[in-house]
Design a protein around this motif. Structure first.
Motif, short mmCIF file in Angstrom:
data_model
loop_
_atom_site.label_atom_id
_atom_site.label_comp_id
_atom_site.label_asym_id
_atom_site.label_seq_id
_atom_site.Cartn_x
_atom_site.Cartn_y
_atom_site.Cartn_z
N SER A 1 0.84 -1.18 0.00
CA SER A 1 0.00 0.00 0.00
C SER A 1 0.88 1.24 0.00
N LYS A 2 0.29 2.33 -0.41
CA LYS A 2 1.03 3.59 -0.44
C LYS A 2 1.51 3.98 0.94
N LEU A 3 0.71 3.71 1.96
CA LEU A 3 1.07 4.09 3.32
C LEU A 3 2.36 3.41 3.75
N SER A 4 2.53 2.15 3.40
CA SER A 4 3.74 1.46 3.82
C SER A 4 4.95 1.83 2.96
N GLN A 5 4.74 2.26 1.71
CA GLN A 5 5.84 2.62 0.82
C GLN A 5 6.45 3.96 1.20
N ASN A 6 5.62 4.94 1.47
CA ASN A 6 6.10 6.26 1.85
C ASN A 6 5.18 6.77 2.95
N ALA A 7 5.52 6.41 4.16
CA ALA A 7 4.61 6.61 5.29
C ALA A 7 4.22 8.06 5.49
N GLU A 8 5.17 8.96 5.48
CA GLU A 8 4.84 10.36 5.76
C GLU A 8 3.93 10.94 4.68
N GLU A 9 4.20 10.64 3.44
CA GLU A 9 3.35 11.11 2.34
C GLU A 9 1.96 10.48 2.45
N GLY A 10 1.92 9.21 2.80
CA GLY A 10 0.65 8.52 2.96
C GLY A 10 -0.18 9.13 4.08
N LEU A 11 0.49 9.49 5.19
CA LEU A 11 -0.21 10.12 6.31
C LEU A 11 -0.81 11.46 5.88
N ARG A 12 -0.04 12.25 5.14
CA ARG A 12 -0.55 13.53 4.65
C ARG A 12 -1.75 13.32 3.75
N ASP A 13 -1.68 12.31 2.90
CA ASP A 13 -2.81 12.01 2.00
C ASP A 13 -4.06 11.65 2.80
N LEU A 14 -3.90 10.82 3.83
CA LEU A 14 -5.05 10.43 4.66
C LEU A 14 -5.65 11.64 5.36
N GLN A 15 -4.78 12.51 5.87
CA GLN A 15 -5.28 13.69 6.57
C GLN A 15 -6.01 14.62 5.60
N GLN A 16 -5.54 14.70 4.36
CA GLN A 16 -6.23 15.51 3.35
C GLN A 16 -7.58 14.91 3.00
N ILE A 17 -7.65 13.58 2.96
CA ILE A 17 -8.92 12.92 2.66
C ILE A 17 -9.98 13.32 3.68
N LEU A 18 -9.56 13.47 4.94
CA LEU A 18 -10.50 13.83 5.99
C LEU A 18 -11.07 15.23 5.81
N GLN A 19 -10.40 16.06 5.01
CA GLN A 19 -10.87 17.43 4.78
C GLN A 19 -11.93 17.50 3.67
#
Length: 86
Positions: free
Chosen positions: A1-19
């Motif tokens: 998954s993207k989260l495991s490949q580039n964790a910090e970028e994946g975290l930012r993406d998830l936080q943006q999804i919440l917006q």
């Protein structure tokens, strides 16, 4: 998954999804929050996990959180921070 490949970028993406407005029609908000909580808990970032868990409670009924996050993780977060788990 993207989260495991580039964790910090994946975290930012998830936080943006919440917006995103009308997120509920695309996916369950609880799924996104659970990924964030579990990510931090698995890295023993207990305060971050707890902060996100508290934010999650604004959107997900407290009695439904157990359907999104494993109870052992919830217990560990509270235990590590010295907070009573109910």
């Amino acid at each position: 998954s993207k989260l495991s490949q580039n964790a910090e970028e994946g975290l930012r993406d998830l936080q943006q999804i919440l917006q995103v407005e009308n997120l509920g029609s695309a996916l369950r908000v609880g799924d996104v929050y659970s990924l964030l909580v579990e990510y931090h808990a698995n890295r023993q970032r207990w305060k971050q996990a707890y902060t996100i868990l508290q934010e999650m409670k604004e959107y997900v009924p407290e009695n439904s959180i157990k359907f999104f996050i494993n109870q052992n993780i919830l217990i560990a977060i509270h235990r590590e921070l010295g907070i009573e788990y109910r």
